[in-house]
Write an enzyme that holds these catalytic residues in place. Sequence first.
Site, mmCIF file in Angstrom:
data_model
loop_
_atom_site.group_PDB
_atom_site.id
_atom_site.type_symbol
_atom_site.label_atom_id
_atom_site.label_comp_id
_atom_site.label_asym_id
_atom_site.label_seq_id
_atom_site.Cartn_x
_atom_site.Cartn_y
_atom_site.Cartn_z
ATOM 1 N N ASP A 188 0.855 -1.172 0.000
ATOM 2 C CA ASP A 188 0.000 0.000 0.000
ATOM 3 C C ASP A 188 0.899 1.233 0.000
ATOM 4 O OD1 ASP A 188 -2.473 1.351 0.182
ATOM 5 O OD2 ASP A 188 -2.169 1.654 2.321
ATOM 6 N N ASP A 196 -2.932 -0.701 5.864
ATOM 7 C CA ASP A 196 -3.234 -0.188 7.195
ATOM 8 C C ASP A 196 -4.698 0.198 7.377
ATOM 9 O OD1 ASP A 196 -3.215 1.928 5.498
ATOM 10 O OD2 ASP A 196 -1.969 3.237 6.741
ATOM 11 N N ASP A 227 -8.022 -2.329 3.246
ATOM 12 C CA ASP A 227 -7.007 -3.344 2.951
ATOM 13 C C ASP A 227 -7.351 -4.716 3.532
ATOM 14 O OD1 ASP A 227 -5.294 -1.460 1.691
ATOM 15 O OD2 ASP A 227 -4.657 -0.750 3.652
#
Length: 1006
Positions: free
Chosen positions: A347, A693, A697
């Site tokens: 990410d 986070d 996700d």
Amino acid sequence: MEDAFARSVPEVLDFFGVDPTKGLTDIHVTSHARIYGRNVLPQEESTPFWKLVLKQFDDLLVKILIAAAVVSFLLALVNGETGLTAFLEPSVILLILAANAAVGVITETNAEKALEELRAYQADVATVMRNGCFSILPATELVPGDIVEVSVGCKIPADLRMIEMLSDQLRVDQAILTGESSSVEKEIESAVTTNAVYQDKTNILFSGTVVVAGRARAVVVGVGSNTAMGSIRDSMLKTEDEATPLKRKLDEFGTFLAKVIAGICILVWIVNIGHFRDPVHGGFFQGAVHYFKIAVALAVAAIPEGLPAVVTTCLALGTKRMARLNAIVRSLPSVETLGCTTVICSDKTGTLTTNMMSVSKICVLQSASHGAAATEYSISGTTYAPEGSIYDGMGMQLDFPAQFPCLLHIAMCSALCNESVIQYNPDKKKYEKIGESTEVALRILAEKVGLPGFDSMPSALNMLTKHERASYCNHYWENQFKKISLLEFSRDRKMMSVLCSRKQIEIMFSKGAPESILSKCTSILCNDDGSTVPLTANIRAELESRFSSFAGKDTLRCLALALKRMPPGHQSISLDDEKDLTFIGLVGMLDPPREEVRDAILSCMTAGIRVMVVTGDNKITAESLCRKIGAFDHLEDFVGRSFTASEFENLPASEKLTALQQMTLFTRVEPSHKKMLVEALQHQNEVVAMTGDGVNDAPALKKADIGIAMGSGTAVAKSASDMVLADDNFATIVAAVAEGRAIYNNTKQFIRYMISSNIGEVVCIFVAAVLGIPDTLVPVQLLWVNLVTDGLPATAIGFNKQDSDVMKAKPRKVNEAVVTGWLFFRYLVIGAYVGLATVAGFIWWFIYSDTGPKIPYSELFTLQMNFDSCLKRETTYPCSIFSDRHPSTVAMTVLVVVEMFNALNNLSENQSLVVIPPWSNFWLVGSIGVTMLLHCLILYVQPLSILFSVVPLTWDEWTTVLYLSFPVIIIDEILKFFSRHSIGLRFNLRLWRRPDFLPRREVRDK
């Protein structure tokens, strides 16, 4: 209503039959609640505890062990055995299996917490219009069609469609859902984008996101499971946990071992059918039972009972080492999975970047005396902490930035033309923001510039407490200037202004888009002497050029700052006042990359691991970040390597495969795309690690082979993950991967050790049965060897040091067997020697031992006949020798000592003991010492020696034990020599025709 974003406001209101001025009536509320359900995420039924327990025993080797335990207990009862002897073996086996099952149950119950913690992101209350008036109701009572009012700080209670703007703008922080680094401006107009993702639905307010600016009204279009948050929950529920590569390989190895065991047991029983009627057994049935007991003993000998416990222990040791590296492991098997990771999908926001917007560049006019001489400053510090320095164009640090007129006025404007708050959280030990990220960045800039007129300013500020330091300079300017009037930001003006008063002097400070501010400026502040000069065409062109550079090449978010001296006594400002401004400077800000990310990504590339950046941000911003990181410098451009989610979905199937193999950047994604990406990579036999986070996700974290959450991330992400990075540091992943590889290497070593030892036991029993000699080892002795003497050294092998080149090798293939053909051949050679040495020790006592009968060599192969007919004929030796415990004690001691030497062989798979000496692993040396002490204990302590059917050994017997045991080191040194010189590889290719002797099955069948 799934397409509310594409419908006009009247269409949406008509669909739900609601008047925006009155809201729903009670009748409509009841009807809609019955049709659409409650605004809650339904609770999923958890797996019953008894099913979790039974699941842990769903393993072939475990079933064979249970069967062996039950059979041995029944046979003991048939033979009339009672008390401890009858229960010892089955009880110990069942205790080990129970302990292993407990670990599995604890691991699986943790996984279900993610769904529960998703509820924390639901709003508690909502301001709702019903029956013509507003009231505050529990968010769970909302139904589609309700008119809801939201404002700054409000958590969105359901999925809403904007219908009316009550302020100049409405901005929402939806990072937990989309991963976007900045807040999103919402609008009322319908979206016309085809295949719209969450980021394109600019008229939808998503459940669980937070309003950071503005006020508006909206109509509820989705509740409960029919919200964006609900779709994440459904995605997590549909995700089934995948077995780790090690677990799959151990399962395959177990299946193979079970077939071999079954074959050998049946073979031993069949070979001895002719002996079923031997007189010593007392009948055919008794003979069949006797050899059936031998077959059961063979099964117990072949199965490494301690293997599950040792694997668990080794993984647990790895988690402790990784915890010291700030990698908190939530699932033990994931430790090993890291070692074969081939792709890391990272990410962007908060993982590769700090997720803290900060000013990185400033541009001001230095002087107008020699043309348009603009100068740039760079600012260090990438967090919300008021820590960092300002550097001039030559890279020299400014000791007192506030002495420069433009920087001073930039700090004043940043502090006053600002509605955000920065504060220190002592519980989390970090600085936190309230409000718009860009405004917070300006507040931090004001702190870095400092205050004028204090020579000791930098050191004085550092003496403040963190709570005082958070906004000390900002508070100074707010106390110096009194805010009188405010013009809020609007989309058409693209700027905001605030009127301030200080000592009867009124000044208007403005900030906004550079093109808007510049168009309203007629003069500019000079940085060298603080004078104001006309904004000429040349100066304007120079500033526009710098702005293009900031926004283009550097992809910074840019703001321009300006001021205007107002007439005395001016108490309000209007749009007409926003002209004839004095330009102060241009600031460029970004969500900065973490400093250590570059080296970490390069380490991944060296280790053969591909890094893919996955983000909800736009393509240009993400590509710029990748260039800033510097780890992708080897790529000339991102053509064919950077795709938006919609671009990827529109590719033909064949081109998708090519894109997946080359992709470095995946942008404008939503949760379903991340999960889709993981599945697509797994179809190509990639082992995928996904970092993240946010709530968005969680489904991908759960689906990935190993999900890695950030320590500062949401509770949902942490619960769905296998590992949490306590320091949010991408570089920690690299250290964790190295540790995972080392753990796998050590796992292979102790599997090799245990299996070769067990092969030795099988050879021992098989040879004894074929030769017809008395039982060399009784079952309780085999159990002792398998659990105690095997278990301790095997666990200590887990402490073997990491190879220096562990991160220079490519990841092992996920379908690579734990045991290759050459390695299995080595197992057989070492195991055969272990078994033959044990039988040799047993026979030695009969032929050569001074305390033995010294049977002539010619009678060696008629030992079975002598054993059976001893009582019926005259012999030169007493029949009691066949029940003497000396030979089995010698055999058992040879087996223990030879396995201790074999443990030393497993300090490295291919390196000689000369290169890696025994003292390189003190834990292994210590475990060997403890094991020998325990063995001596059962030999020389009376109650234990009776329990284990052993007797004390003489010095001559110990000498013989050492002579028979030590050659295992010489044999393995020769085999290691062959391995180092690629003979093992040729052996694999030529003899076995396939690199894996053990059977392999497809990695996934999706």
